[in-house]
Scaffold this active site. Structure first.
Site, PDB file in Angstrom:
ATOM      1  N   ASP A 193       0.835  -1.191   0.000  1.00  0.00           N
ATOM      2  CA  ASP A 193       0.000   0.000   0.000  1.00  0.00           C
ATOM      3  C   ASP A 193       0.876   1.249   0.000  1.00  0.00           C
ATOM      4  OD1 ASP A 193      -2.261  -1.592   0.171  1.00  0.00           O
ATOM      5  OD2 ASP A 193      -2.378  -1.450   2.357  1.00  0.00           O
ATOM      6  N   TYR A 216       5.361  -8.701   8.641  1.00  0.00           N
ATOM      7  CA  TYR A 216       5.085  -7.276   8.733  1.00  0.00           C
ATOM      8  C   TYR A 216       5.170  -6.784  10.174  1.00  0.00           C
ATOM      9  CZ  TYR A 216       3.033  -7.950   4.076  1.00  0.00           C
ATOM     10  OH  TYR A 216       2.832  -8.263   2.763  1.00  0.00           O
ATOM     11  N   ARG A 266      -4.514  -4.793   6.344  1.00  0.00           N
ATOM     12  CA  ARG A 266      -5.623  -3.879   6.666  1.00  0.00           C
ATOM     13  C   ARG A 266      -6.877  -4.656   7.051  1.00  0.00           C
ATOM     14  NH1 ARG A 266      -6.933  -0.747   1.915  1.00  0.00           N
ATOM     15  NH2 ARG A 266      -5.497  -2.050   0.752  1.00  0.00           N
TER      16      ARG A 266
END
Length: 311
Positions: free
Chosen positions: A46, A74, A179
């Site tokens: 993103d 992540y 997300r």
């Protein structure tokens, strides 16, 4: 700017994608700097996200699926109690809720996501619906009935929770949307959540300590540099590239000699004289250990080429 010295670039650039631009925009910058004709990346990030964006050059692009299918890790910070249209900072606030939770409760919720889970991809994503990226529908206010997809969460480590900000790391399979994961965690906590920080710190065998920053590459775009020095700089750029074989250093090795090398490069199956374990192997030349590609060994002791590097 078409420099002959760069036309044969082959390898992998582990770029630290800057915050605020798309993965494709980052790729176009790199393509221009390297004057590369054949280049691609694996695993979109993103615009908000930073971290490892593997960019593959030349013949290396044919091995992209091995990185695409690899495990990613992540580093995430989420704000609890606030839901946005995009699931991250870039969106408009949809709702604010009060947060009532504890470290113990959060840790328990995070553990419940480990394993195979189902996700609904975010509307603000690059996934295509009838050939059009979802984010284009989302910008028009169109909400589509998206199907759930199975992904795997291998590890989810709670770091800390302070003032409604939750920090954790997650190791996951391809296709995982952090997300969506954060939004689901927020729903499970009954307060909502969105991503405020996202950094990819590991892709397959590669980790963030190996990253090259985009700013380190920009010097070659200086139009005032004379052609002799530019030729020198283009050679320096190639030193940033890792060899394709670096993807597969943990694979078992098979050495080939003479006619077997030619047969492998022609995608011809090769009966092996001794028995090896079945599965994927890294294939190199027996004399000087040049990487030839990836093969698979069958139960019958036959080496079948899967992806051959021909530069």
């Amino acid at each position: 700017m078409d420099y002959q010295s760069n036309k044969n670039n082959s390898g992998i650039l582990l770029l630290d994608k800057p915050k605020g631009i798309s993965s494709n925009c980052t790729l176009q910058h790199v393509k221009k700097i390297f004057c590369a004709k054949k280049v691609g990346y694996t695993g979109s990030l993103d615009p908000l996200a930073t971290g490892i964006l593997p960019i593959l050059f030349g013949p290396a692009t044919k091995f992209s699926k091995y990185l695409t299918n690899s495990i990613k890790k992540y580093h995430v910070i989420a704000q609890l109690g606030v839901m946005t249209t995009t699931g991250d900072l870039s969106g408009s606030i949809l709702q604010n809720r009060s947060v009532h939770t504890t470290d113990l409760h959060i840790s328990s919720i995070l553990k419940s996501f480990v394993g195979t889970i189902e996700q609904i991809p975010p509307m603000f994503s690059a996934i295509k619906y009838y050939g059009v990226p979802l984010y284009k529908y989302a910008r028009l206010g169109i909400v589509l009935p998206l199907k759930k997809r199975e992904v795997i969460i291998y590890k989810l480590n709670f770091i800390k929770y302070i003032n409604n900000f939750l920090e954790f790391t997650v190791s996951c399979s391809k296709g995982t949307y952090v997300r969506s994961l954060v939004q689901d965690i927020g729903r499970r906590l009954k307060c909502g959540a969105h991503v405020v920080f996202l950094r990819r710190i590991k892709v397959g065998p590669y980790h963030s300590s190996q990253l090259v920053e985009l700013s380190n590459l920009y010097f070659v775009e200086n139009k005032n540099i004379n052609q002799i020095y530019r030729f020198y700089l283009s050679g320096m750029l190639r030193t940033f590239l890792l060899p394709v074989s670096s993807m597969f250093l943990k694979y078992p090795v098979i050495k080939l000699f003479h006619e077997d090398i030619k047969n492998f490069q022609k995608n011809t199956s090769i009966p092996l004289l001794k028995m090896y374990k079945t599965g994927l192997v890294r294939v190199i030349t027996g004399i000087n250990s040049i990487f030839l590609g990836i093969g698979i060994i069958t139960k019958l002791g036959i080496l079948i080429p899967k992806c051959v590097l021909i530069s």
